[in-house]
Design a protein around this motif. Structure first.
Motif, PDB file in Angstrom:
ATOM      1  N   PHE C 168      81.633  51.355  34.212  1.00 28.43           N
ATOM      2  CA  PHE C 168      81.293  51.330  35.625  1.00 28.43           C
ATOM      3  C   PHE C 168      79.807  51.574  35.839  1.00 28.43           C
ATOM      4  N   SER C 172      77.076  48.874  36.951  1.00 25.64           N
ATOM      5  CA  SER C 172      76.430  49.149  38.218  1.00 25.64           C
ATOM      6  C   SER C 172      74.932  48.907  38.106  1.00 25.64           C
ATOM      7  N   ASP C 175      74.156  45.241  37.985  1.00 29.02           N
ATOM      8  CA  ASP C 175      74.295  44.632  39.304  1.00 29.02           C
ATOM      9  C   ASP C 175      73.084  44.926  40.160  1.00 29.02           C
ATOM     10  N   LYS C 176      72.744  46.194  40.140  1.00 32.31           N
ATOM     11  CA  LYS C 176      71.643  46.637  40.984  1.00 32.31           C
ATOM     12  C   LYS C 176      70.369  45.843  40.651  1.00 32.31           C
TER      13      LYS C 176
ATOM     14  N   GLY D 112      76.596  50.025  50.746  1.00 28.47           N
ATOM     15  CA  GLY D 112      76.231  49.322  49.522  1.00 28.47           C
ATOM     16  C   GLY D 112      75.862  47.878  49.743  1.00 28.47           C
ATOM     17  N   ASP D 115      71.652  46.211  50.638  1.00 23.23           N
ATOM     18  CA  ASP D 115      70.687  45.505  49.808  1.00 23.23           C
ATOM     19  C   ASP D 115      70.994  44.022  49.751  1.00 23.23           C
ATOM     20  N   HIS D 116      72.255  43.738  49.673  1.00 25.44           N
ATOM     21  CA  HIS D 116      72.634  42.326  49.626  1.00 25.44           C
ATOM     22  C   HIS D 116      72.174  41.626  50.888  1.00 25.44           C
ATOM     23  N   PRO D 122      64.986  47.198  49.514  1.00 24.73           N
ATOM     24  CA  PRO D 122      65.856  47.810  48.497  1.00 24.73           C
ATOM     25  C   PRO D 122      65.652  49.316  48.517  1.00 24.73           C
ATOM     26  N   PHE D 123      66.740  49.983  48.364  1.00 26.04           N
ATOM     27  CA  PHE D 123      66.682  51.426  48.487  1.00 26.04           C
ATOM     28  C   PHE D 123      65.984  52.100  47.320  1.00 26.04           C
ATOM     29  N   THR D 171      72.380  54.419  44.180  1.00 26.48           N
ATOM     30  CA  THR D 171      72.625  53.213  44.963  1.00 26.48           C
ATOM     31  C   THR D 171      73.332  52.149  44.122  1.00 26.48           C
ATOM     32  N   SER D 172      73.106  52.185  42.826  1.00 21.37           N
ATOM     33  CA  SER D 172      73.827  51.246  41.971  1.00 21.37           C
ATOM     34  C   SER D 172      75.319  51.452  42.101  1.00 21.37           C
ATOM     35  N   LEU D 173      75.698  52.700  42.070  1.00 22.55           N
ATOM     36  CA  LEU D 173      77.127  52.992  42.158  1.00 22.55           C
ATOM     37  C   LEU D 173      77.685  52.516  43.493  1.00 22.55           C
ATOM     38  N   ASP D 175      76.551  50.179  45.401  1.00 25.30           N
ATOM     39  CA  ASP D 175      76.608  48.723  45.409  1.00 25.30           C
ATOM     40  C   ASP D 175      77.837  48.233  44.655  1.00 25.30           C
ATOM     41  N   LYS D 176      77.998  48.824  43.497  1.00 22.97           N
ATOM     42  CA  LYS D 176      79.089  48.395  42.638  1.00 22.97           C
ATOM     43  C   LYS D 176      80.427  48.535  43.361  1.00 22.97           C
ATOM     44  N   VAL D 177      80.627  49.681  43.900  1.00 20.05           N
ATOM     45  CA  VAL D 177      81.894  49.927  44.581  1.00 20.05           C
ATOM     46  C   VAL D 177      82.087  48.939  45.726  1.00 20.05           C
ATOM     47  N   LYS D 179      81.484  46.042  45.960  1.00 20.53           N
ATOM     48  CA  LYS D 179      81.873  44.688  45.595  1.00 20.53           C
ATOM     49  C   LYS D 179      83.247  44.584  44.964  1.00 20.53           C
TER      50      LYS D 179
END
Lengths: 235, 235, 235, 235
Positions: C168, C172, C175-176, D112, D115-116, D122-123, D171-173, D175-177, D179
């Motif tokens: 995960f 992540s 992706d970021k 999340g 950013d998209h 971007p954070f 923020t990666s986490l 974002d990941k979640v 999606k």
DNA sequence: GATGAATGAGGGTTCATTCAT
DNA sequence: GATGAATGAACCCTCATTCAT
């Protein structure tokens, strides 16, 4: 080879069809009076297909109007080129206006819509834009300069100011005619009106030594009047 | 009664406000360049309220343009009425054109939009419609008839045809000016261009016995030139 | 046969061209930022031709993203395979992440887009789908199992849960990064950020007997640190 | 009075309805996966009605996403504010992440997507923009600075670099979640994954004198662990 | 196999007009 | 009378996909 050629022909035909139909709609309902859907329907095409020939409504209109303008101006330029004096050039252009209207009414009318469509290029402006305006302005200016130099025009003439006036009046007439609905236009002798107007212009700029009635007469269809003796004497 | 009266006054004031704001928007952005919402916003009214004074955008535009036309034509009619000959009437109307443009540019411009908006009432038509066109046509026609009768105009003149020509040319100029964007118009001496054009017209219709330069001079601002001796002699 | 072979080669070349160009467009403008027409234009192909290699835009994107994913995962798998303990495998994969980003930034970024494009195959899921996800999940899981067995990892570790966590977090980050616009990315030391994150992960799963600073040091480029003494002692 | 009030309420209700439905569609199908028509249909409205509440799709999305982001950041800021040391602030924010996800999953997910939707902000960037980014960056940076000053964090820490790392990972986490499709997400203990990740972060930045297991323990729900003795001794 | 013209559904947006309050 | 929310038809434009050549 043959395939490519045929495709090009088809593509041109398609483009021409679109232009033709759109021209009709512009003349019938005005620039804002029709939708691309109407054009597509008239040709049994889908709306998207139009975008294969034109990038959008804008380009389509521009193409049509600029075509009409170019056609008109080239006609006038050719008339002016074959003259033997500045006054003669003016007279020929004036008659050209008249004749062009009678032969190519639509193009004449479309030409008049250019300002409506692209008011940022009004034909009256003597500015040098990279477009048609300067062509017309330059055309008239050239005739005046030439006429002042060769004595056929009023020597007291202010070429710059008069160019503006002539262009303004000429394009005004064109604009005006372009907005008369077709059915009403049919009942008028628009050609005669235009001819009169240019007769007036010619009288205003000709060397005063030339009898006015001869100028008028030179506007009659098929007239062949030699005005040179009057102004050559003056020189 | 007092209540009713006040209500009417309020209603008229509302109507005038709408017209005033819309006039500005037409002049600034063109007939198609604004939405009723813009008008409502500018007046702190709701869009629906506009429909209490006008049945729709169409009627609103018509009202404005016809107002402008009426104002303009009344001005010209007053000028023509105070003349002492047909030629004088023509000259006064010509100067009136020039002066009206300089004093009431907006109304002049709006007048020019009438055709664009209501091409079914083109001013060039000599037909008797139940609208303003006939006013202008009748005005010019009256001057010409009078001038031919009193000798101040060219006796060989064809009043009917010339009326058409004059109206056509005059309205053409108005139309043309109405389409020049404001910023560009500001850099041009439009008044002078209009003046020139009418000078030409006057020269074309005046009794030939009158020296042309006197006609020209009579167009200069504030000029007081008496042309009567020339044509009275002829009679 | 030779003909067939050549045809296949041509077909593959075509396919590769399309993929290459599309990759560039994805990276430059994003998955939704280009049209198939753009791809066709860039290759001087017709739009229809693309459909000979791919059944549609969908498949094309899938192919590209899965290619990138495969490339990335194979790289990681190779790194893990050449290790001599579970911890070493984890460390190698971590460094691999870092290095792969620096060497193959594009593939790394495209890999990160997989979820965006095919969210139905998120890499975080430990489920066995018939796709790549299980490869990565299996890879990490294998390392953890191995490390728990050989003593290099924290013996109290829950391999299943931790696999999920690691996958995960790792994905992540990918992706970021894939969503940071190129120009901004250029101004960041993204590689270092990724390296740090994996350093943290390694510290979290290593056998606690191993000094943390040695783990950190082992992430420095070109480092050769032997951690085996610490955990072998423990066994 | 009452009318105006009720109208405002209705308008707000309408706006809220649109936002609610759109939120659902974003979460269900993604930002690009629905059309305004869908929203209108779901609410039995006409498409045009949506434009009474929002100037366009863009503003609607922005409103939703920025709302979610603001909500999230305010929650975190409140958590950090009530801390008594830099480390405590970090821990509280970490737990906040975890808890917010469990309580406000949707907002977390929408956050999340920012950013998209607005990759220009971007954070992860420590740049000072006039928007939310700097809020989060500033929040984390403040905690780190405070912790280094009060001794609760690793004194060798590089606050600037570490801020970037933490924001990036956090923020990666998110974002990941954001999606992971809803149905799949439901089968995962996403909250636990997030909690683990922040546990790792805390261990990485805490003063090394603090036993790691205590840090871990402090992340357990409802935990009340006093870590102060360890780093206060060090001072 | 390759083409590219043609499609047609769909997207966002605007705006004159209506009507319940 | 005044409001302004709601409508719905139109408009221009995009693009993945198909198919006759």
């Amino acid at each position: 080879m043959g395939v490519q050629e045929r495709r090009d022909r088809e593509k041109n035909r398609r483009r021409d069809d679109i232009i033709r139909v759109t021209r009709g709609m512009i003349l019938e309902r005005g620039v804002d009076g029709f939708a691309l859907q109407d054009v597509a329907n008239a040709l049994d095409l889908s709306k998207g297909t139009l975008y294969l020939s034109f990038s959008g409504k804008d380009e389509l209109l521009r193409a049509i109007l600029i075509d009409a303008g170019t056609e008109f101006l080239e006609y006038l330029a050719a008339r002016a080129a074959s003259s033997d004096s500045g006054l003669d050039a003016i007279l020929r252009m004036g008659r050209g206006y008249f004749e062009f209207y009678n032969n190519q009414e639509d193009a004449f009318v479309l030409f008049g819509l250019m300002d409506h469509f692209a008011p940022e290029f009004p034909f009256v402006l003597p500015v040098t834009e990279d477009g048609l305006p300067s062509v017309f302005v330059g055309l008239v200016r050239g005739c005046l300069d030439r006429g002042v130099a060769d004595g056929s025009l009023d020597p007291t003439l202010d070429p710059e100011g008069m160019t503006l006036n002539i262009v303004f009046m000429a394009t005004s007439l064109v604009d005006k005619v372009s907005k008369i609905p077709r059915n009403i236009r049919a009942g008028m002798d628009v050609g005669a009106v235009i001819g009169h107007a240019f007769g007036l212009l010619a009288r205003a700029v000709a060397n005063p030594a030339i009898p006015r009635n001869l100028i008028d007469r030179s506007f009659e269809p098929g007239a062949r009047v030699d005005l040179t003796p009057y102004w050559r004497n003056e020189q």
